[in-house]
Design a protein around this motif. Structure first.
Motif, PDB file in Angstrom:
ATOM      1  N   ARG A  99       0.824  -1.206   0.000  1.00  0.00           N
ATOM      2  CA  ARG A  99       0.000   0.000   0.000  1.00  0.00           C
ATOM      3  C   ARG A  99       0.858   1.256   0.000  1.00  0.00           C
ATOM      4  O   ARG A  99       0.512   2.263  -0.616  1.00  0.00           O
ATOM      5  CB  ARG A  99      -0.901  -0.008   1.242  1.00  0.00           C
ATOM      6  CG  ARG A  99      -2.353   0.210   0.935  1.00  0.00           C
ATOM      7  CD  ARG A  99      -3.303  -0.164   2.048  1.00  0.00           C
ATOM      8  NE  ARG A  99      -2.673  -0.467   3.302  1.00  0.00           N
ATOM      9  CZ  ARG A  99      -2.440   0.441   4.262  1.00  0.00           C
ATOM     10  NH1 ARG A  99      -2.793   1.682   4.097  1.00  0.00           N
ATOM     11  NH2 ARG A  99      -1.863   0.087   5.386  1.00  0.00           N
ATOM     12  N   GLY A 143      -3.150   5.583  -5.754  1.00  0.00           N
ATOM     13  CA  GLY A 143      -4.540   5.444  -5.299  1.00  0.00           C
ATOM     14  C   GLY A 143      -5.319   6.743  -5.170  1.00  0.00           C
ATOM     15  O   GLY A 143      -6.384   6.890  -5.734  1.00  0.00           O
ATOM     16  N   LYS A 172     -23.509  -0.029   2.131  1.00  0.00           N
ATOM     17  CA  LYS A 172     -22.654   0.484   1.054  1.00  0.00           C
ATOM     18  C   LYS A 172     -23.483   1.028  -0.116  1.00  0.00           C
ATOM     19  O   LYS A 172     -23.188   2.101  -0.652  1.00  0.00           O
ATOM     20  CB  LYS A 172     -21.711  -0.618   0.568  1.00  0.00           C
ATOM     21  CG  LYS A 172     -20.716  -0.125  -0.464  1.00  0.00           C
ATOM     22  CD  LYS A 172     -19.797  -1.223  -0.959  1.00  0.00           C
ATOM     23  CE  LYS A 172     -18.913  -0.711  -2.087  1.00  0.00           C
ATOM     24  NZ  LYS A 172     -18.095  -1.778  -2.671  1.00  0.00           N
ATOM     25  N   THR A 227     -15.068   6.176  -4.988  1.00  0.00           N
ATOM     26  CA  THR A 227     -14.228   5.043  -4.576  1.00  0.00           C
ATOM     27  C   THR A 227     -13.319   5.458  -3.423  1.00  0.00           C
ATOM     28  O   THR A 227     -13.169   4.730  -2.427  1.00  0.00           O
ATOM     29  CB  THR A 227     -13.375   4.550  -5.761  1.00  0.00           C
ATOM     30  OG1 THR A 227     -14.255   4.078  -6.781  1.00  0.00           O
ATOM     31  CG2 THR A 227     -12.437   3.421  -5.358  1.00  0.00           C
ATOM     32  N   LYS A 264     -13.534   3.964   0.279  1.00  0.00           N
ATOM     33  CA  LYS A 264     -12.376   3.210   0.762  1.00  0.00           C
ATOM     34  C   LYS A 264     -11.808   3.832   2.033  1.00  0.00           C
ATOM     35  O   LYS A 264     -11.187   3.158   2.858  1.00  0.00           O
ATOM     36  CB  LYS A 264     -11.295   3.147  -0.326  1.00  0.00           C
ATOM     37  CG  LYS A 264     -10.278   2.047  -0.045  1.00  0.00           C
ATOM     38  CD  LYS A 264      -9.389   1.785  -1.239  1.00  0.00           C
ATOM     39  CE  LYS A 264      -8.218   0.898  -0.820  1.00  0.00           C
ATOM     40  NZ  LYS A 264      -7.225   0.767  -1.861  1.00  0.00           N
ATOM     41  N   THR A 265     -12.031   5.142   2.209  1.00  0.00           N
ATOM     42  CA  THR A 265     -11.521   5.804   3.410  1.00  0.00           C
ATOM     43  C   THR A 265     -12.358   5.452   4.636  1.00  0.00           C
ATOM     44  O   THR A 265     -11.816   5.195   5.710  1.00  0.00           O
ATOM     45  CB  THR A 265     -11.497   7.335   3.215  1.00  0.00           C
ATOM     46  OG1 THR A 265     -10.670   7.639   2.089  1.00  0.00           O
ATOM     47  CG2 THR A 265     -10.945   8.047   4.442  1.00  0.00           C
ATOM     48  N   THR A 307     -14.939   0.734   3.074  1.00  0.00           N
ATOM     49  CA  THR A 307     -14.338  -0.517   2.578  1.00  0.00           C
ATOM     50  C   THR A 307     -12.817  -0.500   2.764  1.00  0.00           C
ATOM     51  O   THR A 307     -12.065  -0.714   1.820  1.00  0.00           O
ATOM     52  CB  THR A 307     -14.680  -0.704   1.081  1.00  0.00           C
ATOM     53  OG1 THR A 307     -14.228   0.473   0.372  1.00  0.00           O
ATOM     54  CG2 THR A 307     -16.166  -0.851   0.862  1.00  0.00           C
ATOM     55  N   VAL A 308     -12.379  -0.219   3.984  1.00  0.00           N
ATOM     56  CA  VAL A 308     -10.932  -0.081   4.233  1.00  0.00           C
ATOM     57  C   VAL A 308     -10.243  -1.442   4.153  1.00  0.00           C
ATOM     58  O   VAL A 308     -10.885  -2.479   4.334  1.00  0.00           O
ATOM     59  CB  VAL A 308     -10.656   0.533   5.630  1.00  0.00           C
ATOM     60  CG1 VAL A 308     -11.240   1.915   5.749  1.00  0.00           C
ATOM     61  CG2 VAL A 308     -11.156  -0.374   6.746  1.00  0.00           C
ATOM     62  N   PRO A 309      -8.924  -1.461   3.887  1.00  0.00           N
ATOM     63  CA  PRO A 309      -8.189  -2.728   3.991  1.00  0.00           C
ATOM     64  C   PRO A 309      -8.406  -3.310   5.392  1.00  0.00           C
ATOM     65  O   PRO A 309      -8.508  -2.554   6.368  1.00  0.00           O
ATOM     66  CB  PRO A 309      -6.724  -2.299   3.795  1.00  0.00           C
ATOM     67  CG  PRO A 309      -6.796  -1.003   3.036  1.00  0.00           C
ATOM     68  CD  PRO A 309      -8.049  -0.340   3.491  1.00  0.00           C
ATOM     69  N   ARG A 334     -10.545   2.428  11.688  1.00  0.00           N
ATOM     70  CA  ARG A 334     -11.748   3.034  11.100  1.00  0.00           C
ATOM     71  C   ARG A 334     -12.876   3.134  12.138  1.00  0.00           C
ATOM     72  O   ARG A 334     -13.508   4.188  12.288  1.00  0.00           O
ATOM     73  CB  ARG A 334     -12.214   2.175   9.913  1.00  0.00           C
ATOM     74  CG  ARG A 334     -13.507   2.631   9.272  1.00  0.00           C
ATOM     75  CD  ARG A 334     -13.993   1.598   8.257  1.00  0.00           C
ATOM     76  NE  ARG A 334     -14.731   0.519   8.891  1.00  0.00           N
ATOM     77  CZ  ARG A 334     -16.062   0.497   9.028  1.00  0.00           C
ATOM     78  NH1 ARG A 334     -16.796   1.505   8.583  1.00  0.00           N
ATOM     79  NH2 ARG A 334     -16.659  -0.510   9.603  1.00  0.00           N
ATOM     80  N   VAL A 338      -5.125   4.930   4.832  1.00  0.00           N
ATOM     81  CA  VAL A 338      -5.625   4.172   3.683  1.00  0.00           C
ATOM     82  C   VAL A 338      -4.792   4.477   2.437  1.00  0.00           C
ATOM     83  O   VAL A 338      -4.533   3.596   1.619  1.00  0.00           O
ATOM     84  CB  VAL A 338      -7.119   4.492   3.428  1.00  0.00           C
ATOM     85  CG1 VAL A 338      -7.615   3.812   2.151  1.00  0.00           C
ATOM     86  CG2 VAL A 338      -7.973   4.048   4.619  1.00  0.00           C
ATOM     87  N   TYR A 339      -4.396   5.732   2.298  1.00  0.00           N
ATOM     88  CA  TYR A 339      -3.633   6.172   1.122  1.00  0.00           C
ATOM     89  C   TYR A 339      -2.311   6.818   1.569  1.00  0.00           C
ATOM     90  O   TYR A 339      -2.228   8.046   1.666  1.00  0.00           O
ATOM     91  CB  TYR A 339      -4.431   7.194   0.309  1.00  0.00           C
ATOM     92  CG  TYR A 339      -5.661   6.631  -0.344  1.00  0.00           C
ATOM     93  CD1 TYR A 339      -5.571   5.848  -1.499  1.00  0.00           C
ATOM     94  CD2 TYR A 339      -6.938   6.872   0.176  1.00  0.00           C
ATOM     95  CE1 TYR A 339      -6.696   5.327  -2.109  1.00  0.00           C
ATOM     96  CE2 TYR A 339      -8.077   6.348  -0.431  1.00  0.00           C
ATOM     97  CZ  TYR A 339      -7.947   5.584  -1.570  1.00  0.00           C
ATOM     98  OH  TYR A 339      -9.064   5.070  -2.182  1.00  0.00           O
TER      99      TYR A 339
END
Length: 257
Positions: free
Chosen positions: A4, A9, A32, A63, A67-68, A71-73, A80, A106-107
């Motif tokens: 990551r 991203g 979602k 997205t 994702k933040t 739908t985080v890793p 989160r 996340v990024y």
């Protein structure tokens, strides 16, 4: 698999209020699909207006927003959940720090651009977009996509008010500085910052004074208080004043979840 911390991203200009809206939708219990629909509605007259592209900028921004905060890793899920709790608990004026931390975790590219920006601001009181981009390209590769993404992250910083335009084109000075003295928020930000680092550890001083956190004045803390405030942080003593703070290894053993 690319780590990551090596990926870009984050390649769009994202406003702070869009992240706040996303978090509020999730806190209100939306799934979602419902969050996605609400964000489509929110952005339809702001981004890619009239655009029919399958993956236009609006889709890319949604997205990033999802994702933040949704739908985080998997390794960031505890961060989160606590971030959402903090958004409910701390004053609205401190929300910027929480969105900053979550985006950074996340990024890590966001953190990479912030580090270069913060360094330049410290050195000379201003940051030239061209210098930031050059330093970011040295780290992420000499590609136009890197320059473009760095430009958009810088535009996001301007939107968030943490940078401001100077009279000279492409030269920015520091904007809002937030004082952070809530222990739990400091511990949470430290954890977010560690997730943006490839090795997941840093000396306490580097962590609190990191140029990647340039919009914040973080109250000095003892490493013990930091670790006491978060079960996901560990401490490694090197010397008298050399505490290494690290992410605690997640145990995934069988048995009850």
């Amino acid at each position: 698999m690319t780590r990551r911390t090596d990926q870009i991203g984050f390649s769009q200009r994202v406003r702070l209020e869009w992240l706040e809206q996303t978090a509020n939708l999730i806190l209100a219990g939306n799934d979602k699909a419902a969050v996605n629909d609400a964000l489509q509605e929110l952005l339809k007259d702001k981004v890619s207006v009239g655009g029919q592209a399958e993956r236009g900028n609006r889709e890319k921004i949604i997205t990033i927003l999802l994702k933040t905060w949704l739908t985080v890793p998997s390794e960031l899920d505890s961060l989160r959940v606590e971030g959402l709790q903090l958004l409910k608990r701390v004053p609205r004026c401190d929300h910027l720090a929480i969105h900053w931390g979550m985006v950074m975790a996340v990024y890590p590219f966001w953190s990479g651009v912030a580090t270069q920006t913060g360094r330049l601001l410290r050195l000379q009181g201003s940051a030239a977009a061209a210098h930031v981009q050059r330093r970011v390209r040295e780290q992420y590769g000499e590609r136009e996509t890197v320059s473009r993404a760095a430009r958009r992250v810088l535009r996001s910083y301007l939107d968030w008010g943490v940078l401001q335009e100077t009279g000279a084109k492409g030269i920015y000075s520091g904007g809002t500085t937030l004082a952070i003295d809530d222990f739990r928020l400091i511990a949470w930000l430290a954890e977010a910052s560690l997730h943006a680092r490839a090795n997941g550890s840093a000396p306490l001083k580097d962590l609190i004074d990191s140029p990647s956190l340039f919009p914040f004045r973080i109250k000095p803390v003892h490493a013990e208080s930091l670790v006491a405030a978060s079960s996901r942080l560990d401490l490694l003593r090197h010397g008298l004043d050399d505490d290494l703070v690290m992410l605690r290894k997640q145990t995934t053993k069988g048995g009850a979840p």
